[in-house]
Each structure stands twice: as C-alpha cells, then as structure tokens.
Design an enzyme around this catalytic site. Sequence first.
Site, PDB file in Angstrom:
ATOM      1  N   ASP A 447      55.605   2.202  43.418  1.00 16.32           N
ATOM      2  CA  ASP A 447      56.009   1.426  42.472  1.00 16.32           C
ATOM      3  C   ASP A 447      57.310   2.018  41.555  1.00 16.32           C
ATOM      4  O   ASP A 447      57.497   3.074  41.681  1.00 16.32           O
ATOM      5  CB  ASP A 447      54.647   1.125  41.555  1.00 16.32           C
ATOM      6  CG  ASP A 447      54.717  -0.224  41.075  1.00 16.32           C
ATOM      7  OD1 ASP A 447      55.984  -0.816  40.860  1.00 16.32           O
ATOM      8  OD2 ASP A 447      53.701  -0.632  40.599  1.00 16.32           O
ATOM      9  N   ASP A 513      54.995  -9.905  42.169  1.00 15.16           N
ATOM     10  CA  ASP A 513      53.633  -9.675  41.696  1.00 15.16           C
ATOM     11  C   ASP A 513      53.195 -11.405  41.831  1.00 15.16           C
ATOM     12  O   ASP A 513      51.827 -11.653  41.363  1.00 15.16           O
ATOM     13  CB  ASP A 513      53.377  -9.236  40.359  1.00 15.16           C
ATOM     14  CG  ASP A 513      53.504  -7.893  40.617  1.00 15.16           C
ATOM     15  OD1 ASP A 513      53.544  -7.361  41.446  1.00 15.16           O
ATOM     16  OD2 ASP A 513      53.355  -7.210  39.372  1.00 15.16           O
TER      17      ASP A 513
HETATM   18  C1  DGJ Z   1      53.387  -3.543  39.441  1.00 14.99           C
HETATM   19  C2  DGJ Z   1      53.028  -3.956  40.897  1.00 14.99           C
HETATM   20  O1  DGJ Z   1      54.028  -4.902  41.104  1.00 14.99           O
HETATM   21  C3  DGJ Z   1      51.687  -4.435  41.241  1.00 14.99           C
HETATM   22  O2  DGJ Z   1      51.649  -5.048  42.347  1.00 14.99           O
HETATM   23  C4  DGJ Z   1      50.642  -3.185  40.666  1.00 14.99           C
HETATM   24  O3  DGJ Z   1      51.075  -2.201  41.594  1.00 14.99           O
HETATM   25  C5  DGJ Z   1      50.813  -2.664  39.299  1.00 14.99           C
HETATM   26  N1  DGJ Z   1      52.284  -2.482  38.975  1.00 14.99           N
HETATM   27  C6  DGJ Z   1      50.123  -1.514  39.267  1.00 14.99           C
HETATM   28  O4  DGJ Z   1      50.208  -0.938  37.918  1.00 14.99           O
END
Ligand code: DGJ
Length: 708
Positions: A447, A513
Amino acid sequence: MTDSPVVHLRRGGTSVAVSLTDARLPRILHWGADLGDLTAADLDAVRRAAEPTIGDSAVTYPQPVPVVPQLAEAWLGRPGIAGSRDGRAWAPLFSVTGTRLGEGDAAVLTVESVDTASELALTVEIRLEASGLLRTRAALRNEGEPYRLDTLELALPVPDRAAELLDFTGRWANEKVPQRHPFPLGAWVRESRGGKPGLDAPTLLIAGEPGFGFRGGDTWGAHLGWSGNQTLAAERTPAGTRVLRGGALFLPGELVLATGETYTAPWLYGARGTGLDALAAQFHRHLRARPEHPKTPRPVLVNTWEAVYFDHDPERLLRFADRAAALGAERFVVDDGWFTGRRDDTTSLGDWTVDPERWPDGLAPLAERVRDLGMDFGLWFEPEMVNRDSDLARAHPEWLFDGGHGPGLPSRHQHVLDLGHDGAYQHVYQQVSALIDRLGIAYVKWDHNRYLTDAGHTPDGTPGVHRQTERAYRMMRELRAAHPGLEIESCASGGGRVDLGVLEHTDRVWPSDCNDPHERIDVQRWTGLLLPPELHGDHIGAETAHTTRRTAPLEFRAATVLWGHLGVEEDLTRCDDAAFAALQTWVAAHKELRPLLHSGDVVHADTESEVRLEGVVSPDLRDALFQFALLDRPAAWPPPRLRFPGLDPDRRYRVAELAVTAAVPEGQRPPWMRSDLVLPGRVLAESGLEAPSLDVDRSVLLRLTDAG
Ligand code: DGJ
C-alpha cells in the site's frame, strides 16, 4: 547501420515508419494502420510526402518532429530534452552516429547519437511489439562535467484527424473519471507531483477522431510506465504538429548526472486502433505475452479490510479463515492492523513486527491454518510509510523525508520514510523479508497512502522522489528474487499507483477502494483500457458499500467484479447461511469462467450513458460472456436493444442467461429469454436482442456459446 533512410516497422496490424535522414534524431512519419509491403522507393516517397509546406513567417522547424524534440532545431513546443551544466549545454542538438534494427517477435530500432559540443550522448529505442503496441525510451549519457537534467521526454506524433482528447482524473474511491474535449492548440498537460501517478492519474492520454468510441473512430493513446512524478501531455502547434508526450518529472536539481553516468527514461507506450477496444487489446496482448505475466489461475482471495478493519482478534480471524476456505477462497489476506501497536491509523507504520498483544502467539498459527485449509497466505504492508508515533520514527527521525520545514503535514497521520537512506531501506527490507520467510507469505499487498509533497533527503534537503521510486521498485524486485513465487499487489489508497512501471514488479493492482458496483463498473471499465482483467483485483463488498452507502444486491455486486482477479471483502463470520451459500455459488461460477475471462478479448458496446453492455470473447470466438447493466433510468423504455460487439459474424451462438443465484424477474424478461435462442454473430451485432427491462442498478449476465 540500417541500410534505408526510412525504416518500416510492422507488427500486429500496425505500421511505424521512421525517418533517419540527415543524421537527425528518428522521426515517426506514420504510426497507424499497417501500410503493407513498401519498397525503399515507396518509403522514401512516404518521407517526402510528410514534408510540409512552410508558409510566410512560419518557424522553419524541419518537420516532422523527432521522438525527442529539440529547441536547438527550432522546435518551439516543449523540448524533449532540457538541462544544463552550470548554465551551459542547455539546448543539446544530437547527431546520429549509428542505427540498428533487430527483427524478432518485436521490431526494435536503436539509434545512437551524440552532441559533442554539449558532451552528451543519447540512445533512442523504438520498439514495435508483436501485439502492435509501440514503445519508446531514451537513455542520456553525460560525458562531461556533472549535468543537471531537467527533462527527458519522448513524443509520439498523431495525425490531425486525432482532434479529440480523452484522459482521466479522480479522487479517493472515485478513480478513473473520464474527461473529453477537443485537442486544443497549445498543450494539455497532466502532471503527477505526489510521488505516484495518483488517484487523479490520467493513466492514458488518448487522441482520436471526434466522437470515437469503443468500437469506432481511430484512436491513439499514450501511457508512461513509471510510478513516480511524471508528465503526460498532448501538444498541438500552429504548424500542425500533434504529439502525445510523456516522461518522468524531476524536482529542481533532482537529477544530476555524474561524468559517465546514464539516465534511462521510462518507456512511453503508444497503443492505437479503431475504437478503444482495439487500443486496449494492444496493451492486453502485450502484457499477456510477457514472461512474467501470471501463469496460474488467479486465486480467489478473501481480504480482511472491510470485514474487520483494525479489529484484529485471532480467534475471529481463525474462524474467518475457516469460512473463507469453505467459500472456495484460495488466498487469505490479512490487511492493515496486524503489526505492533497498530490499533487505528494514527500509529506504528514502520514497525513491521507482529503485535504481541493482539497476536500473543504471532501470526504463524493463522498462516498455518490458512495453508492447512488449502489457501495461501497474504499480508498487508506499507513499506514506504512511517507514523511519527512509531519506534522507527523515534529511533530514526532523520529517515523521514524533510523538505526543509520539518517532515511536512501529516496525511492519514503518516509521513514518508526516505528509502534513499540505506539504513531505512535495509530496516524495512529486512523486516518484511523476515516475515515473508517466517510466515510463508505468498502475497504482499503493498500500500501507499501519502503523497510525497516534502520529499527532501536529510540532512541537506535534496529532492528524493525519483530515488524513492527507484528504491521501491528495487525492494519489490529484491523481495521477489529472494522469495520465488511471491506475488505483490500495487495498492495506493486504491488506484493511486496503476502503471506499467510498477507492473514490472507486481502481479495485480487494486483499482479503487470503492466496491459499490454502481461506481466500480466504470473504474474497472477505464482501468481495463490499460490492463487485462486478470491484473486488476476486484472484490465483492458489503451489501451497503462502505464508501458510498449505496446498497446493491449480491447479484449486481458479484456480476460486476466477476471479471477481474476476484476477491471477497465481506465479514464471512457474520454472513447468514443463505447469503454464504449464494456467495459460494458466485465464487464457483467465477472459477469456472476464469479461463475465459482471463484470456479473452475485452469488448464494450457503444451505448447510451446509463447503459453498459460489455464482455469478454474467447480468442477462438466460440465463447463469450456479457454483462448488461442499467445505471440510471434509460431515456427509452424498454432500454435500447442489446447489440453484441466482438463476435464472429459467421458463427451461430446460443444465448442464455447466466443465472448464478437469481434470474432476471419474469416480468422484466423479453420473450426470447423464455426459451433457447440461437442466432449468427452478425445478427447479434447488427440487429440485436430486446433488452430485459431491468431496474436501475441491476444487471444480467449473458453467456454466448458456439451453437455448432
Ligand atoms: C488503503 C487501501 O486502499 C485499503 O484497501 C486498505 O488496505 C487500507 N489502505 C488499509 O489501511
């Protein structure tokens, strides 16, 4: 040396004719449809035909423009190369010293050049891949005193009928929002200055014939294979030149080449075709032909994020893993929340050890259970980030980027760890690598949740974004080399790092997301212009989407994400039996369809704005799956006919609803859906079928198979 002044590259239905006359840098005379066999005399005529008249008071720039345009040739657009050596050598002019043409799967033209006065040497590579995808890059070698490089960008010419532009913008949970407008005089410039392409990344900059769609209108698109700061631009001059440009973007003084040092620019990719589906197919075929393209069926995964967030309870996650296996999952991914002190997003990034309080026995029992259940184990990391409330930041505050005013404003309470410090790099690498070993991690979700707005390298504050990008790539590369078979997902708050640079080191991107199918359907559609379905992860989320609060039934959620690398992000420990059984059926359906979905051609019908009809057709054209969806009340009722693109016109197809867990309600079914329907592809494409009169935010899947 090549023996002709004009080189004709031909692959995959595309021709690229490149002029090499007068020792000038290579100029692309034609990038478009295959021109057929051309003799040397023909090619010379192509060159002459491409020379424009020069009107009164016009700039006498010798058209057409080389792939690295130069101010010293009187090019008045943005130069492809800019830099200086203490105020000198700021307008290089290169002379070609040698050319090489390699003919294998790809046709590769390599052009060497020098500017002795500027003490610089430039190598330009133009590759036409078997898929018809064009890519070009340049490498600059400094042969004098240190040289500050400000710009090294490549430019691909497009014809004047490419008069309309399409690119993308967006924000968190709303990535890949298209924007279209006429190709203006001047430059349409998209810059990413946050250390990654960003949630508003253009991703692709496309020029096409006015009104181009998925199936019609000639299109040319550029993409930069780079994950750091960058520019992607479309430029049109009054002299009639139109180019799509791209290159890494450097902060002031960021890139200084020592004597003898070479900087190699990232690939600028160019895809083209009649309609966006054809353009996308060049990317897809190229990516699928790479040796590193994932070969195994993409494992269905269950991810803990939207199910439990930071609420990590070992007993519950063990039960979660049991349910994931029963669902048919093949990978279990523990997302954010597992490392020492991490209770929410305010702390602990940088401390990549398993939290002893939450996980007194460590993560090994869960990882083993996951494997015993027949799944592989994945874990979330954010290796380039750090919270100030972490042991790492307390021990090494000097490892945080600092642009001269402290480490800058927090974003999601976090700052950026400068991997340009060898100690910082080694610290993170060792911690991540040790866990991969100890836990047998098969998959890293990587991430990246903060932009690099103040990326000064301590103690002197010199800019470090470019090096950070290279170090991130290096860490991915070293982790994969040290742990053969390790897969990595590129996630950056969702789709903030979706590019072909990161995909040289990763196996999957996370486009957004947002799991709400009403929005996800288009995030996937546009991400899919660059990437084939198997390279983007798509998850079935909760009935009420966490990002939009919109509610959608499982049928619409699942039918929308079925196409990609499938995941499930619902809390399976709280799912009732009926909902669980329905999910199981979808997972099984995906597994059965995955060979088709992950090898076929992606096609879209050009429809009204509220209608979606898109699908995948197998390479032999015998099998296809389509989703028809309504995202708003259609202007006409019932909705317009379904006209299926991409089929074999002469083949007869049996059309049937793929009713996985619930069929289209009887009252919404046109009569043809009540019995077997067989029609030739030509009829299905031209005349079409009456559409089911679906409610808004509902869809139907239709399978079309060879009827013999
Ligand atoms: C942002 C990501 O896009 C999510 O899928 C998740 O992993 C969160 N971060 C976790 O903090």
